[in-house]
Design a protein around this motif. Structure first.
Motif, PDB file in Angstrom:
ATOM      1  N   GLU A  47      34.525  38.956  45.123  1.00  0.00           N
ATOM      2  CA  GLU A  47      33.970  39.177  43.788  1.00  0.00           C
ATOM      3  C   GLU A  47      33.626  40.651  43.593  1.00  0.00           C
ATOM      4  N   ARG A  50      36.613  42.559  42.905  1.00  0.00           N
ATOM      5  CA  ARG A  50      37.081  42.364  41.532  1.00  0.00           C
ATOM      6  C   ARG A  50      36.251  43.148  40.522  1.00  0.00           C
ATOM      7  N   GLY A  51      35.177  43.781  41.000  1.00  0.00           N
ATOM      8  CA  GLY A  51      34.386  44.592  40.090  1.00  0.00           C
ATOM      9  C   GLY A  51      32.937  44.194  39.948  1.00  0.00           C
ATOM     10  N   SER A 134      40.919  47.967  43.490  1.00  0.00           N
ATOM     11  CA  SER A 134      40.832  46.677  42.806  1.00  0.00           C
ATOM     12  C   SER A 134      39.601  46.554  41.919  1.00  0.00           C
ATOM     13  N   HIS A 136      38.182  48.629  40.055  1.00  0.00           N
ATOM     14  CA  HIS A 136      38.445  49.240  38.754  1.00  0.00           C
ATOM     15  C   HIS A 136      39.509  48.476  37.983  1.00  0.00           C
ATOM     16  N   LYS A 138      40.176  45.150  38.268  1.00  0.00           N
ATOM     17  CA  LYS A 138      39.752  43.765  37.998  1.00  0.00           C
ATOM     18  C   LYS A 138      40.776  42.737  38.476  1.00  0.00           C
ATOM     19  N   ARG A 139      41.570  43.131  39.426  1.00  0.00           N
ATOM     20  CA  ARG A 139      42.531  42.247  40.089  1.00  0.00           C
ATOM     21  C   ARG A 139      42.504  42.575  41.569  1.00  0.00           C
TER      22      ARG A 139
END
Length: 207
Positions: A47, A50-51, A134, A136, A138-139
């Motif tokens: 998580e 992911r950001g 990642s 930044h 969001k993947r």
């Protein structure tokens, strides 16, 4: 197709990332195993990659598991000890590639704040030509979207990308998209691959 750019993963390729090892040293293997069975800390870290906010997400998880509160908070409090040491031969290879004007990118599952912190400890993280982090984006790897984002941004034919990563699932996705890829099992194997590709000679690739 000749390699036009080399893409590095960071964790366990340039910097060792071994949370379990850290906890074995600090709380002992038995307690560590109990905690990892009770709490999915790697999902929590995904998580962050992911950001999600670095400290806040870890401390939130700690409050959900009061019997492991101090240990979970240590994921943040002692994070740099988990993300260490650097892998010197890998760093040398990175710098040698750049000295020969080979474009070198980073593609790494890394949180926004944790990466900013790592930059203060590892100067080579600022030496890439392009960085795909990642948190930044969001993947996370191995989601195909993050590879597609790299392709669109750099504009290089997938067959011209050589990717190194320590996880087979990340390598498999890269290959499925047409990238060249090397599963990192140690810096010498990676050095040999760079020689095989004609990017470095044996002396340049030595430790």
């Amino acid at each position: 197709m000749p390699v036009e750019a080399v893409i590095y993963d960071i964790g366990n390729v340039l910097i060792e990332w071994q949370p379990e090892r850290h906890y074995d040293k600090t709380i002992g293997e038995k307690r560590r195993r109990e905690m990892f069975e009770a709490v999915d800390l790697h999902a929590m870290n995904d998580e962050i990659d992911r950001g999600a906010a670095f400290k806040e997400r870890i401390y939130e998880e700690a409050e959900k598991h009061p019997s492991f509160r101090a240990e979970i908070r240590d994921w943040y409090d002692s994070w740099i000890e988990m993300a260490s040491p650097a892998i010197p031969h890998s760093v040398k290879l990175l710098r040698t590639l750049r000295s020969k004007d080979v474009p070198v990118f980073a593609l790494s599952n890394f949180g926004v704040d944790s990466f900013a912190y790592a930059e203060t400890k590892y100067p080579f993280l600022g030496e890439f030509d392009r960085r795909y982090i990642s948190g930044h984006m969001k993947r996370i790897k191995p989601e195909p979207e993050i590879y597609e984002m790299v392709e669109k941004d750099c504009g290089i034919d997938p067959a011209g990308l050589l990717f190194v990563d320590d996880r087979q699932d990340n390598i498999d996705m890269a290959r499925a998209r047409g990238w060249q890829a090397h599963l990192f099992e140690g810096p010498q194997g990676w050095a040999d691959e760079l020689v095989r590709q004609g990017l470095l000679n044996a002396e340049e690739a030595s430790a």
